[in-house]
Design a protein around this motif. Sequence first.
Motif, PDB file in Angstrom:
ATOM      1  N   GLN A 514      12.165  13.758  -1.702  1.00 15.83           N
ATOM      2  CA  GLN A 514      10.719  13.890  -1.491  1.00 15.83           C
ATOM      3  C   GLN A 514      10.327  15.028  -0.569  1.00 15.83           C
ATOM      4  O   GLN A 514       9.143  15.247  -0.330  1.00 15.83           O
ATOM      5  CB  GLN A 514      10.141  12.579  -0.912  1.00 15.83           C
ATOM      6  CG  GLN A 514      10.249  11.396  -1.814  1.00 15.83           C
ATOM      7  CD  GLN A 514      11.506  10.587  -1.538  1.00 15.83           C
ATOM      8  OE1 GLN A 514      12.543  11.130  -1.207  1.00 15.83           O
ATOM      9  NE2 GLN A 514      11.438   9.290  -1.685  1.00 15.83           N
ATOM     10  N   HIS A 516      11.192  15.494   2.816  1.00 18.04           N
ATOM     11  CA  HIS A 516      10.878  15.134   4.216  1.00 18.04           C
ATOM     12  C   HIS A 516      11.293  16.213   5.218  1.00 18.04           C
ATOM     13  O   HIS A 516      10.674  16.340   6.264  1.00 18.04           O
ATOM     14  CB  HIS A 516      11.597  13.835   4.606  1.00 18.04           C
ATOM     15  CG  HIS A 516      11.083  12.630   3.888  1.00 18.04           C
ATOM     16  ND1 HIS A 516      11.600  11.378   4.087  1.00 18.04           N
ATOM     17  CD2 HIS A 516      10.102  12.483   2.976  1.00 18.04           C
ATOM     18  CE1 HIS A 516      10.971  10.506   3.327  1.00 18.04           C
ATOM     19  NE2 HIS A 516      10.050  11.149   2.631  1.00 18.04           N
ATOM     20  N   THR A 519       8.105  18.375   5.130  1.00 17.51           N
ATOM     21  CA  THR A 519       6.795  17.820   5.465  1.00 17.51           C
ATOM     22  C   THR A 519       6.773  17.159   6.846  1.00 17.51           C
ATOM     23  O   THR A 519       5.768  17.239   7.553  1.00 17.51           O
ATOM     24  CB  THR A 519       6.331  16.825   4.389  1.00 17.51           C
ATOM     25  OG1 THR A 519       7.347  15.849   4.172  1.00 17.51           O
ATOM     26  CG2 THR A 519       6.039  17.532   3.092  1.00 17.51           C
ATOM     27  N   SER A 556       7.062   6.317   3.757  1.00 11.23           N
ATOM     28  CA  SER A 556       7.535   7.286   4.754  1.00 11.23           C
ATOM     29  C   SER A 556       6.381   7.945   5.513  1.00 11.23           C
ATOM     30  O   SER A 556       6.385   7.980   6.740  1.00 11.23           O
ATOM     31  CB  SER A 556       8.388   8.350   4.076  1.00 11.23           C
ATOM     32  OG  SER A 556       9.473   7.735   3.438  1.00 11.23           O
ATOM     33  N   THR A 557       5.423   8.474   4.768  1.00 10.77           N
ATOM     34  CA  THR A 557       4.309   9.149   5.442  1.00 10.77           C
ATOM     35  C   THR A 557       3.451   8.145   6.217  1.00 10.77           C
ATOM     36  O   THR A 557       3.143   8.369   7.391  1.00 10.77           O
ATOM     37  CB  THR A 557       3.468   9.935   4.411  1.00 10.77           C
ATOM     38  OG1 THR A 557       4.350  10.805   3.723  1.00 10.77           O
ATOM     39  CG2 THR A 557       2.357  10.718   5.078  1.00 10.77           C
ATOM     40  N   ASN A 674      -5.459  12.705   4.158  1.00  8.90           N
ATOM     41  CA  ASN A 674      -5.137  14.076   4.583  1.00  8.90           C
ATOM     42  C   ASN A 674      -3.795  14.479   4.010  1.00  8.90           C
ATOM     43  O   ASN A 674      -2.843  13.698   4.014  1.00  8.90           O
ATOM     44  CB  ASN A 674      -5.104  14.158   6.105  1.00  8.90           C
ATOM     45  CG  ASN A 674      -6.506  14.150   6.686  1.00  8.90           C
ATOM     46  OD1 ASN A 674      -7.483  14.316   5.944  1.00  8.90           O
ATOM     47  ND2 ASN A 674      -6.612  13.944   7.985  1.00  8.90           N
ATOM     48  N   VAL A 747       1.822   8.977  -1.180  1.00 10.93           N
ATOM     49  CA  VAL A 747       1.425   9.517  -2.485  1.00 10.93           C
ATOM     50  C   VAL A 747       2.523   9.421  -3.548  1.00 10.93           C
ATOM     51  O   VAL A 747       2.237   9.424  -4.735  1.00 10.93           O
ATOM     52  CB  VAL A 747       0.968  10.983  -2.346  1.00 10.93           C
ATOM     53  CG1 VAL A 747       2.161  11.930  -2.174  1.00 10.93           C
ATOM     54  CG2 VAL A 747       0.126  11.423  -3.522  1.00 10.93           C
TER      55      VAL A 747
END
Length: 795
Positions: A514, A516, A519, A556-557, A674, A747
């Motif tokens: 993903q 990470h 991000t 995770s986010t 966001n 997401v």
Amino acid sequence: DDGGPDPEKHCGHGRGGMGEEVKRKEDKRFITGRGNYVDDIKKPGMLHCEIVRSPHAHARVEDIDKSRALDLDGVVAVLTAEDLAAHELATMPTLMDDTQDVLVNDKVKFQSQEVAAVIATDRYVAKDGAEKVEVDYEVLDPVVTAEEALEADAPLIRDELEDQEDNHIFDWDVGDKEATDEVFEEADVTVEEQMEYQRLHPAPIETCGCVADWDPGKDKITVHLTSQAPHAHRTLFSQVSGIPEHKVRIVSPDVGGGFGNKVPIYPGYVVAAAASVVLEQPVKWMEERSENIQTTGFARDYDMTGELAATEDGIIKGVRTDVLANHGAYNAVAQPSKFPAGFFNIFTGSYDIEAAYGSLTAAFTNTAPGGVAYRCSFRVTEAVYLIERMVKVLAQELDMDPAEIRRKNFIPADAFPYESATGWNYDSGDYEKALDKALEMADYDHYREEQRRRIEEDADKLIGIGISSFTEVVGAGPGKSCDIAGIEMFDSADIRVNPTGNAVLRVGVQTQGQGHETTFAQIVAEELGMDVENISVEHGDTDTDPYGLGTYGSRSTPVAGAATAVAARKVREKAKSIAANELEAAEEDIEWDRESGEFHVAGAPDRSITITEIAAGAYMNHPTSEEPGLEAVNYYDPPEMTYPFGSYIVIVEVDRETGEVDFEKFVAVDDCGNRINPMVIEGQIHGGLAQGIGTAMMEHVTYDENGNCTGGDFMNYLLPTANEIPNFETGYTVTPSPHHPIGAKGVGESPTVGSPPAIVNAVVDAMAHAGTTHVEMPMTPDRVWEALDEAGLAH
Ligand code: CDP
């Protein structure tokens, strides 16, 4: 605090912060062939493990003869349940408090179940050895579907369980039955539809496996594991093996896709670890493709009835659902909530519905155990499918436009925070905005016109337009309502800024592709004013990373991303005192400017200092009031989950002669609050939509009546390829989460959750004028042709 990043000013300030399309840091090693996966790990003296699997779905093991396998050169050991029992490892707990045989103790309960294991010096010898293990079976009648399993005279699958008299696992319900029944009685219109969410498999490109390495000098085991949740796995490994937790190290290196499949613990892991301890040598176990699909955590397998009650003008008053769930031979569902059906409770979707009631019965069958959250948040996919399909069914019944009926029933943007009829607290949303954007992007009116034209002209290819305006629920915890083996579902971040001004962030979640490493570094860049290139992200090693519950359910986010922001802000606070010392000012006079990323004295912007200079100060000239160093840790227990949403519009052409479906247009508008990295988000959406197309059009783990898995390899379990995937048109809206430190929602799974109903709605829509209300997934050409034929539309 300055209130966090401003969604309107997402620019990352040129340092790779929030909103910048930073290229993925991890891609350099992936595209140059330098990734390091479990199967790349080779250790001196490493042995290999192969599993002997049952050809039968239901059978008693009468005898196992190891002798011919042991005679083979290179075979070191053959293990059976008896051998494991000597080490108290014959069984292991599932994630739902059931007990699963590691190797079959007495009775095989699904085809390909683990019966024995061969340990050898080489993988091929191990495989030859496995073929030479002779097992005598008494074949029993299998039960394959949940419906059959619950019949009164069905063979009892779990006869080893005391008090288990049938194949029933549990009944569960949610909502107000009486109030819902009343709404249905009084309704102008009611509709009902039966639909199956077929058994799927996450089918990550890398299968599951491990390298277990017992160090007799340290009494410590290191297990390189295909793990989405290394710390939770460490705790479970310790509990199952009796090895103290500080003597267990789980390392999850690069992971080639997880999608929920790498959350459970599998027998192969336990066997390899036990063999390593006994033989005092490293042992590798790596599944083949068919072993992965046929034995490890499947997803879905819900047989659902949906009902809606509405007024004549399309206001939905009530929703009712009843589900029959096939859980396979063990109750091994991977979901951390206190609700037996996970987050299925969210079946009211994006709509403000007065009354809701859902009931579910789960059954054991002679099929592989599972029920993992395949790119979804614990049964939310099934819930979204149910409500989004039902809204379309209702629209047809009322002869209303499916966009219009959604608009009439959306939870209004000003009603958030919103509590649903099943008691779920939605954080924020603006559903109409996302739908409007999607309608515009799809050129909706034009295609409605085209649809009418084709019908009038009796054209060979019909047009169908499908909509899904889904709401998701991601970011498990909070700890009070979600846990794994009792461990609350928080997550963690640990930031250490080095004297030269760069930093290492360690997180408790584990990426499986993903992005990470990029991000999460962006969050730190945003919150500390550092350049994203100066931040490295580490994860997947329980000896060095802070305890976390892992990556699945797009958590995770929402959770570790929040922990990262909070930890960075703690570092920022300490940085202020160092800045004060360096600038010879009072700490209360130090301000941080998000735009420049610098600290300056209030009212004197040129008396400023960068985070790099502060880092040096923290180690070389620290204020006496502070400890030296610049680091912080945060364990974040989210107050609530986040509720990302979106509107997808799919336009298909259905061939009346062949039943083939072509994607004419595929529009996806997502809102994940966001946005950290729009390019990573787009990648997530593309991948998830591809998986949604696989779900709707081709994927299905099938069984014959004897319990033989007939959809257990890539010849029979069809994955979509670039050939089947259309160009996606993606768009977004931004509705920040009010409780998340950087306003972000998850997401990753939205597209897989949201797209199947849009696709099915589109195909049904192409035939709706002839009365079709449903087509089952996967919508293979023969199924579509049959539906066309039934509607009198086939050519
Ligand atoms: O838990 P998982 O990583 O699978 O899902 P996620 O939290 O939805 O994140 C998937 C990827 O999208 C990560 O790299 C996130 O940081 C990124 N993302 C983002 O850039 N902005 C968001 N608002 C949400 C996720």
